[in-house]
Design an enzyme around this catalytic site. Structure first.
Site, mmCIF file in Angstrom:
data_model
loop_
_atom_site.group_PDB
_atom_site.id
_atom_site.type_symbol
_atom_site.label_atom_id
_atom_site.label_comp_id
_atom_site.label_asym_id
_atom_site.label_seq_id
_atom_site.Cartn_x
_atom_site.Cartn_y
_atom_site.Cartn_z
ATOM 1 N N GLU A 61 -5.057 9.937 -1.455
ATOM 2 C CA GLU A 61 -6.345 9.713 -0.785
ATOM 3 C C GLU A 61 -6.948 8.363 -1.160
ATOM 4 O OE1 GLU A 61 -7.091 11.608 1.502
ATOM 5 O OE2 GLU A 61 -6.074 13.490 1.051
ATOM 6 N N ASN A 64 -12.552 5.737 -0.015
ATOM 7 C CA ASN A 64 -13.732 6.219 0.707
ATOM 8 C C ASN A 64 -13.768 7.726 0.864
ATOM 9 O OD1 ASN A 64 -15.246 3.696 1.477
ATOM 10 N ND2 ASN A 64 -13.132 3.189 2.009
ATOM 11 N N HIS A 299 -16.138 -3.713 11.313
ATOM 12 C CA HIS A 299 -15.099 -3.327 10.356
ATOM 13 C C HIS A 299 -13.806 -3.108 11.130
ATOM 14 C CE1 HIS A 299 -12.817 -0.117 8.054
ATOM 15 N NE2 HIS A 299 -12.588 -1.255 7.452
ATOM 16 N N ARG A 301 -10.283 -1.975 10.750
ATOM 17 C CA ARG A 301 -9.265 -1.333 9.893
ATOM 18 C C ARG A 301 -7.930 -1.610 10.549
ATOM 19 N NH1 ARG A 301 -6.240 0.554 6.770
ATOM 20 N NH2 ARG A 301 -6.430 2.543 5.637
ATOM 21 N N THR A 395 -12.741 6.293 7.236
ATOM 22 C CA THR A 395 -13.784 6.693 6.277
ATOM 23 C C THR A 395 -14.484 5.455 5.713
ATOM 24 O OG1 THR A 395 -12.087 6.870 4.571
ATOM 25 C CG2 THR A 395 -12.829 8.921 5.561
#
Ligand code: GTP
Ligand code: MG
Length: 436
Positions: A61, A64, A299, A301, A395
């Site tokens: 994981e 975030n 943002h 990603r 996230t």
């Protein structure tokens, strides 16, 4: 005493001793626990003894989601501390899959590197793992390893349940000759656990409360591993937001983000109406209160998301096409880009949008605060923009949206995402609005 009496006393003594040790250590005993809700907690009135709750998360994981799991466990501690005295032990950070910059330390980052511990403490009592070692020593009493119920994960019918079972997959702990369990304790080799149990669990964080109070777990220190298995007790309610508001970033990272805003983006709290009260409990503003700096932020990603979420992540060219009208609409002087994109992709974007700018950390900052610190500075700058657009289901983007809710932005300038190349329009993020 006659020999016979001595023998009888010895036999009684051994029977008692063996039954005592078997209740304390018998790993084979299978328990079933009834789920409890906050209202049904019932503990005696005597002053409770101090206990430590530790937690750990699936190694895969990211930064975030881990912050979200912190909130689930912190909220659990808050619930139990109505009647008990638990201290939440903060698991050291790293190594994380995304933290790859060459030459950086990878693990054992303290929480204070990234977060404001005093602020966290205003929600529930927390300590760093290293302080726990000083207070308690290197032996954790119990490890409760959570796993999903075998076979029935996606039946569509949701029911809360928890029970002690055999371990389904080989867990990351093994019993050594000294009788203690060794495993991954954040890279601290001398740490071990006395007992280990696998629990199948499905439900909200409070579901583990009976296990924490059961016979075998009267332990002083309990580690819940795979804590991401637990769901938020009440996602999005006041308590959720209290936990979230308490999770403030470390001051040096905020200062660096603010310096970049001031020097490169012409953005200050006074001008942007984004001044936070020093104590999160006293910061409460209405949506639309904040106006943000004269820049828009995106943002982007990239990397693994280009494969994992292929349809929802636009190419650089299409990203630019979506940003250009926003620059116009918000009369933005700059476009701040937070991204895990390699340099070439950012350079490509700059060909389309010359006013695009990103935060490049000085070497010593990168060295001290690592990839996690840089991620937070990026998030902080995005949080203060007049308009924000993120990446679908990231996230990283979600945490920025929450930060903007705390600052008091209108949801229209926060809950936005870029659409994939083949999408004319796309579903926008759910609006998880702040509640006080
Ligand atoms: N500095 C910086 N790092 C980023 C950025 N985007 C992603 N990263 C890196 O990639 C990680 C993101 O991983 P996660 O925290 O798992 O978030 P996510 O991958 O967006 O979301 P999940 O689908 O839940 O995995 C961050 O912790 C950073 O290390 C960015 O804009 N700036
Ligand atoms: Mg991730």
């Amino acid at each position: 005493m006659s020999n016979l009496v001595v023998w009888i006393l010895c036999i009684i003594y051994f029977i008692c001793l063996s039954s005592l040790t078997s209740t304390a250590n018998d790993d084979q005993d299978l328990f079933a626990f009834e789920p409890v809700r906050a209202q049904s907690l019932n503990v005696g009135t005597a002053k409770p003894r101090k206990r430590y709750l530790l937690y750990s998360i699936n190694p895969g994981e990211g930064f975030n989601l881990r912050r979200d799991v912190y909130m689930r466990v912190a909220s659990l501690v808050k619930m139990m501390n109505d009647k008990e005295d638990w201290t939440l032990v903060l698991p050291p950070w790293g190594p994380l899959y995304h933290w790859k910059t060459e030459g950086l330390k990878r693990d054992k980052y303290l929480w204070k590197t990234f977060f404001d511990i005093q602020s966290l403490n205003l929600y529930v009592p927390v300590i760093e793992f290293e302080d726990f070692l000083t207070e308690n020593g290197p032996v954790i009493d119990d490890v409760l390893y959570l796993q999903h119920f075998e076979g029935d994960r996606f039946t569509g019918h949701f029911e809360e349940k928890i029970e002690e079972t055999e371990c389904i997959e080989a867990p990351r702990y093994s019993k050594h000759a000294d009788g203690k369990y060794r495993g991954w304790f954040w890279g601290y080799e001398r740490v071990a656990a006395k007992n280990f149990h696998c629990l199948s669990a499905q439900g909200f964080a409070a579901i583990v409360i009976p296990a924490l109070r059961s016979n075998y777990s009267k332990a002083r220190s309990v580690l819940i591993d795979r804590a991401e298995t637990l769901l938020h007790n009440r996602y999005g309610d006041e308590d959720y937001w209290q936990a979230r508001r308490s999770l403030r970033f470390a001051k040096p990272l905020i200062d660096m983000g603010d310096a970049f805003r001031r020097d490169r983006l012409d953005s200050t709290d006074d001008g942007d109406i984004t001044t936070l009260h020093p104590d999160w409990r006293d910061h409460q503003v209405k949506p639309g209160h904040a106006i943000g700096g004269p820049y828009i932020a995106a943002h982007l990603r990239r990397r693994d998301f280009l494969y994992g979420h292929r349809d929802d992540v636009p190419s650089i060219n299409r990203t630019a096409l979506q940003l250009l009208p926003l620059i116009e609409k918000y009369k933005a002087k700059k476009v701040f880009i937070a991204s895990d994109a390699p340099d070439e992709e950012f350079e490509e974007l700059k060909l389309y949008i010359p006013i695009a700018i990103r935060y490049v950390p000085p070497k010593e900052i990168l060295k001290k605060y690592g990839d996690g610190g840089v991620a937070i500075i990026d998030q902080w700058i995005c949080a203060h923009a007049r308009y924000f657009v993120g990446t679908s289901v990231s996230t990283f983007s979600f945490r920025i949206q929450e930060e903007r809710e705390i600052l008091g932005f209108d949801p229209d300038v926060t809950f936005n995402r870029l659409c994939g190349d083949k999408q004319e329009s796309c579903e926008q993020p759910a609006r998880w609005k702040i509640r006080y």
